[in-house]
Structure formats: C-alpha cells, structure tokens
Design a protein around this motif. Structure first.
Motif, short mmCIF file in Angstrom:
data_model
loop_
_atom_site.label_atom_id
_atom_site.label_comp_id
_atom_site.label_asym_id
_atom_site.label_seq_id
_atom_site.Cartn_x
_atom_site.Cartn_y
_atom_site.Cartn_z
N UNK A 104 -41.72 15.00 -24.30
CA UNK A 104 -41.94 16.44 -24.24
C UNK A 104 -43.03 16.79 -23.23
N UNK A 105 -44.08 15.97 -23.17
CA UNK A 105 -45.14 16.20 -22.18
C UNK A 105 -44.63 15.95 -20.76
N UNK A 106 -43.85 14.89 -20.59
CA UNK A 106 -43.29 14.58 -19.27
C UNK A 106 -42.39 15.71 -18.80
N UNK A 107 -41.55 16.21 -19.68
CA UNK A 107 -40.63 17.29 -19.33
C UNK A 107 -41.41 18.56 -18.97
N UNK A 108 -42.45 18.87 -19.74
CA UNK A 108 -43.27 20.05 -19.42
C UNK A 108 -43.83 19.96 -18.01
N UNK A 109 -44.31 18.78 -17.64
CA UNK A 109 -44.92 18.62 -16.32
C UNK A 109 -43.87 18.63 -15.21
N UNK A 110 -42.74 17.96 -15.41
CA UNK A 110 -41.74 17.90 -14.35
C UNK A 110 -41.03 19.24 -14.14
N UNK A 163 -45.04 11.68 -9.05
CA UNK A 163 -46.05 10.75 -9.57
C UNK A 163 -47.22 11.51 -10.20
N UNK A 164 -47.66 12.57 -9.52
CA UNK A 164 -48.79 13.33 -10.07
C UNK A 164 -48.44 13.97 -11.40
N UNK A 165 -47.25 14.53 -11.51
CA UNK A 165 -46.87 15.17 -12.77
C UNK A 165 -46.71 14.15 -13.88
N UNK A 166 -46.17 12.98 -13.57
CA UNK A 166 -46.10 11.92 -14.57
C UNK A 166 -47.49 11.53 -15.04
N UNK A 167 -48.42 11.43 -14.10
CA UNK A 167 -49.80 11.08 -14.45
C UNK A 167 -50.43 12.17 -15.31
N UNK A 168 -50.17 13.41 -15.00
CA UNK A 168 -50.70 14.50 -15.83
C UNK A 168 -50.17 14.40 -17.26
N UNK A 169 -48.89 14.08 -17.39
CA UNK A 169 -48.32 13.92 -18.72
C UNK A 169 -48.98 12.75 -19.46
N UNK A 170 -49.21 11.65 -18.75
CA UNK A 170 -49.84 10.48 -19.38
C UNK A 170 -51.26 10.78 -19.83
N UNK A 171 -52.03 11.49 -19.02
CA UNK A 171 -53.40 11.82 -19.43
C UNK A 171 -53.39 12.75 -20.63
N UNK A 172 -52.44 13.65 -20.70
CA UNK A 172 -52.33 14.50 -21.89
C UNK A 172 -51.93 13.67 -23.11
N UNK A 173 -51.02 12.74 -22.92
CA UNK A 173 -50.57 11.88 -24.01
C UNK A 173 -51.73 11.07 -24.58
N UNK A 174 -52.59 10.57 -23.69
CA UNK A 174 -53.71 9.73 -24.11
C UNK A 174 -55.01 10.52 -24.32
N UNK A 175 -54.92 11.87 -24.22
CA UNK A 175 -56.08 12.74 -24.44
C UNK A 175 -57.22 12.39 -23.48
N UNK A 176 -56.89 12.27 -22.21
CA UNK A 176 -57.87 11.99 -21.17
C UNK A 176 -57.91 13.15 -20.18
N UNK A 177 -59.04 13.39 -19.54
CA UNK A 177 -59.05 14.39 -18.47
C UNK A 177 -58.27 13.87 -17.27
N UNK A 178 -57.57 14.76 -16.58
CA UNK A 178 -56.83 14.34 -15.38
C UNK A 178 -57.79 14.27 -14.21
#
Length: 246
Positions: A104-110, A163-178
């Motif tokens: 869901x996070x990946x889809x939101x970003x893409x 790549x950037x949007x995937x990374x944004x989704x991953x940082x949200x998934x892991x609760x990290x700042x982008x």
C-alpha cells in the motif's frame, strides 16, 4: 536498523518492446539506482545476482534474517493481448499484514509519478513464489508492462524517479526519515575525548549500535537535521550504515 532482501528480476528472456534490453537488465538498472537510497537511509540489504533464479533468490532470502523481501519485475500481457495492457501491480500474500502495508505504501508513492495513477494497484496472490515462499513479509512489484511501448519508454526514462519513490515507501514502512543520497565522503572520526555513538535512528533516543573511537574510518552518505548517515564495517562485523550526531 532494517535489512531487506532485494530481488530484481532474473528473466533475461523477457525482451522490452523498445529493443533496449530485457526485464532482467532494466530491473537491475532500477536496483542499481535504488542502492544509493538504501545507503543514505541506513537500510541494509542483500541483493540477488543475474545468474540466479527466482527459486535460488528465495532460498538465499530464507537463509538470512530479513525484514522485507522486495522483488522488482516488469509485466507482460497474456498471449493474444500483447501490448494492450498498462499499469503497475504490487502483489502481497493474503493475510500478511506487513506485506499488505508495504504494498500500500509502494502504490501510494508510485501513483505520484506514473502517468495513469488509477492503474497502480495492489493485489493478493498465492501463485507467485517470491510472494508465497519467503519467510519475511514479501512484496513483488510489476512495474509497468514491457510489451507495451508507452510503459516500456516510461520505465526506461524514469528509473531514478521510480527508485526514489520505492525508497520513500521503504522509509515510511520502517518509520525512518527520508534522506536524499549525497556524494559519499570518506573521513575519520575526530573526538577530543570519549567516542561517538552510532545509533539505529537519528535521535538521542535511538539504540546505540557501537561506540566509534577517534580514528575510525567512516563514509558519509547523507544528512538529516544534524544527523549523518555513515557507512562502517568492522564495528559490527559487516558493512552497514547508521546515524551519528556530531
């Protein structure tokens, strides 16, 4: 400090309609573009190799302790409908709450960068091995249709943005700042006394992973509000990145 298994497609026989290469080639280009974001955001990773298969990637992923299995693919329409489909589909296993959250996070970003955002969707599956078999929460993203000319051209021209949007989704998934990647800078720790604390989160509340004495070699990959993402090796016995405040 999260760690993912990164599995770009090994399907070298799936040719792009543009003649620019295969699914394996382009998904490895995407993985190459994603790696600097993983370093700058302190996300450790293990990556498969082009001479592997989906099955051997799954086995390697299951041999480690990963927080997420991320498979990168592009799609093709069924025989008789070549070139007729467009869109991005992010697959997860039914009942996997973390897998569903990740897609869901990946889809939101893409959706923010794909020209037809209503065609960026999530889908449950029990048929895809890279979703069904990993021990870790697993996601397989079909990023466009490589048999559709418009999609193939979009993928080729937007590797960095994807790549950037995937990374944004991953940082949200892991609760990290982008954190945007910066040109890596090497240096050594200089302290007047004591050591620098290496933490798993850019906060004084972050867990201390190691104490870095003066003279320790580091590589700086990014900065966020006075915290630096640094790469290190021997302190924990493996190459990784974490946060210091200086």
């Amino acid at each position: 400090m999260p760690v993912i298994y990164l599995s770009p497609s090994t399907q070298e026989w799936n040719a792009y309609v543009t003649g620019s290469g295969s699914e394996e080639y382009h998904m490895n280009q995407l993985a190459d573009a994603l790696v600097p974001y993983l370093w700058s955001n302190a996300i450790r990773y293990q990556r498969n190799r082009p001479d592997m298969t989906a099955a051997s990637s799954i086995r390697e992923g299951n041999a480690g302790d990963y927080d997420l299995y991320l498979a990168l693919h592009s799609n093709a329409a069924p025989e008789g409908h070549y070139g007729e489909e467009r869109g991005i589909i992010a697959f997860y296993y039914p009942g996997s709450q973390q897998g569903q959250r990740a897609v869901e996070l990946i889809v939101e970003e893409l959706r923010q960068i794909y020209p037809l955002p209503n065609k960026v969707t999530t889908r449950e599956t029990t048929s895809l091995g890279e979703v069904r078999q990993p021990r870790a929460p697993a996601v397989l993203v079909e990023i466009g249709y490589h048999d559709n000319y418009a999609d193939a051209v979009w993928i080729e021209g937007h590797v960095e943005a994807i790549a950037q949007q995937l990374a944004r989704a991953l940082t949200r998934y892991f609760d990290l700042p982008f954190i945007y990647p910066s040109t890596p800078v090497t240096g050594t720790v200089a302290v007047s006394y004591g050591t620098l604390n290496l933490r798993d989160y850019p906060s004084s509340d972050g867990r201390i992973l190691a104490n870095m004495p003066g003279g320790s070699a580091v590589t700086v990959y990014g900065e966020w509000e006075g915290w630096y993402v640094v790469g290190f090796g021997e302190q924990l016995g493996y190459a990784a990145a974490a946060y210091i405040n200086v």
